[in-house]
Design an enzyme around this catalytic site. Structure first.
Site, PDB file in Angstrom:
ATOM      1  N   ASP A 218     -10.627  27.355   4.862  1.00 35.56           N
ATOM      2  CA  ASP A 218     -10.414  28.460   3.923  1.00 35.56           C
ATOM      3  C   ASP A 218      -9.219  28.183   3.005  1.00 35.56           C
ATOM      4  O   ASP A 218      -8.255  27.519   3.413  1.00 35.56           O
ATOM      5  CB  ASP A 218     -10.165  29.755   4.727  1.00 35.56           C
ATOM      6  CG  ASP A 218     -10.356  30.994   3.862  1.00 35.56           C
ATOM      7  OD1 ASP A 218     -10.916  30.883   2.747  1.00 35.56           O
ATOM      8  OD2 ASP A 218      -9.929  32.078   4.285  1.00 35.56           O
TER       9      ASP A 218
ATOM     10  N   ASN B  68     -21.691  33.587   1.368  1.00 33.90           N
ATOM     11  CA  ASN B  68     -21.257  32.886   0.144  1.00 33.90           C
ATOM     12  C   ASN B  68     -22.323  32.879  -0.956  1.00 33.90           C
ATOM     13  O   ASN B  68     -22.011  32.678  -2.130  1.00 33.90           O
ATOM     14  CB  ASN B  68     -20.838  31.432   0.445  1.00 33.90           C
ATOM     15  CG  ASN B  68     -19.516  31.307   1.166  1.00 33.90           C
ATOM     16  OD1 ASN B  68     -19.284  30.330   1.894  1.00 33.90           O
ATOM     17  ND2 ASN B  68     -18.619  32.278   0.999  1.00 33.90           N
TER      18      ASN B  68
HETATM   19  C1  FPP Z   1     -13.402  28.705   1.452  1.00 32.34           C
HETATM   20  O1  FPP Z   1     -12.449  28.733   0.446  1.00 32.34           O
HETATM   21  C2  FPP Z   1     -14.208  27.527   1.320  1.00 32.34           C
HETATM   22  C3  FPP Z   1     -15.516  27.499   0.969  1.00 32.34           C
HETATM   23  C4  FPP Z   1     -16.314  28.683   0.687  1.00 32.34           C
HETATM   24  C5  FPP Z   1     -16.233  26.235   0.814  1.00 32.34           C
HETATM   25  C6  FPP Z   1     -15.679  25.118   1.614  1.00 32.34           C
HETATM   26  C7  FPP Z   1     -16.199  23.895   1.061  1.00 32.34           C
HETATM   27  C8  FPP Z   1     -15.581  22.716   1.014  1.00 32.34           C
HETATM   28  C9  FPP Z   1     -14.288  22.384   1.601  1.00 32.34           C
HETATM   29  C10 FPP Z   1     -16.226  21.627   0.318  1.00 32.34           C
HETATM   30  C11 FPP Z   1     -17.252  20.959   1.158  1.00 32.34           C
HETATM   31  C12 FPP Z   1     -18.519  21.704   1.121  1.00 32.34           C
HETATM   32  C13 FPP Z   1     -19.480  21.568   0.232  1.00 32.34           C
HETATM   33  C14 FPP Z   1     -20.529  22.629   0.142  1.00 32.34           C
HETATM   34  C15 FPP Z   1     -19.521  20.439  -0.709  1.00 32.34           C
HETATM   35  P1  FPP Z   1     -12.431  29.992  -0.522  1.00 32.34           P
HETATM   36  O2  FPP Z   1     -13.124  29.622  -1.769  1.00 32.34           O
HETATM   37  O3  FPP Z   1     -12.992  31.178   0.192  1.00 32.34           O
HETATM   38  O4  FPP Z   1     -10.895  30.134  -0.761  1.00 32.34           O
HETATM   39  P2  FPP Z   1     -10.095  31.462  -1.004  1.00 32.34           P
HETATM   40  O5  FPP Z   1     -10.112  32.257   0.273  1.00 32.34           O
HETATM   41  O6  FPP Z   1      -8.737  30.972  -1.341  1.00 32.34           O
HETATM   42  O7  FPP Z   1     -10.771  32.163  -2.160  1.00 32.34           O
END
Ligand code: FPP
Length: 251
Positions: free
Chosen positions: A21, A69
């Protein structure tokens, strides 16, 4: 791995689960769009996957894309799916070099055809690799996994393959997306939030939880090692007393 106690290599979790995250917040902090955060998240995933294989983790399961998501802005969903395809193409070499088998959990029938094709191709090409299994949780949610599981068991009941008395913990475990895998020993969540977000809810019944304030793109091998050292210093009792555990360890 630095040896802050004398059992550093003895108690490496067999199965490590990670909630990656903080990509969006990392991007925002740096003044980038969110997809740049995900792109940098892939770099972290490569570093942590390689470290896990070197340290002797057998199963690494990462939350890459949850069922929830799908409700993100379509531009972000599209960017994540494009990143998934390009990463699968690019990372095959790393997976082969480190003898890592790629697997997936979740309802992958919902992924765009191109993603599914690329995923299945890399899974096929890495199927014989035996050092570690990297599972991507894609279009995954634990409650939906349980619904799938109950439908499968219900079907077997209707068809007379099983009776009510056959329903036990192992039958349920064998009908989850994670069938054949041991339960996670340690779950790491980055990004400072302290929740489990519909991730592996059945499987983490006795799992140790570790929360890091680091945003996923800035999580390093050293942070991973610190989490492992913290894990090694915990006493896993599985409902028993400390004395019972100590006695079992002397046998
Ligand atoms: C959460 O961060 C992360 C995700 C929803 C995606 C995680 C994906 C990767 C690390 C890349 C590898 C995966 C693929 C599909 C290529 P967030 O966007 O929720 O962060 P935030 O909480 O800061 O908004």
């Amino acid at each position: 791995m630095s040896d802050k106690n004398n059992n550093s290599l003895l108690r490496i979790p067999r199965h490590l689960a990670i909630i990656m995250d903080g990509n969006g917040r990392w991007a925002k902090k740096k003044g980038f769009i969110r997809s740049i955060g995900h792109k940098n998240g892939v770099d972290t995933l490569r570093e942590i996957t390689t470290a896990c294989a070197e340290l002797g983790v057998s199963y690494l399961t990462v939350y890459a894309f949850s069922t929830e998501n799908w409700s993100r802005p379509q531009s972000e969903v599209k960017a994540l799916m494009t990143l998934l395809v390009s990463s699968l193409k690019k990372e095959l070499t790393t997976l082969m070099k480190n003898e890592i088998r790629l697997s997936a959990i979740g309802d992958i029938s919902l992924l765009p055809a191109k993603c599914r094709r690329e995923l299945l191709e890399v899974m096929d090409k890495t199927a014989q690799n035996g050092r570690m299994t990297l599972s991507l949780a894609l279009s995954y949610s634990s409650r939906i996994e349980m619904v799938h599981c109950m439908k499968k068991i219900g079907q077997k009941l209707i068809e007379g393959q099983i009776t009510i008395s056959d329903i036990d913990e192992s039958l349920i475990a064998n009908n989850l997306f994670t069938f054949g895998m041991p339960d996670p020993d340690l779950l790491i969540r980055t990004g400072g939030e302290m929740r489990v977000s519909n991730y592996l809810l059945w499987q983490i019944a006795y799992c140790e939880l570790y929360f890091s304030d680091k945003l996923w793109p800035e999580f390093t091998r050293e942070d991973l090692e610190n989490a492992l050292i913290d894990y090694q210093n915990r006493e896993r009792r599985f409902g028993k007393t400390s004395e019972q555990i100590a006695e079992e360890n002397t046998l």
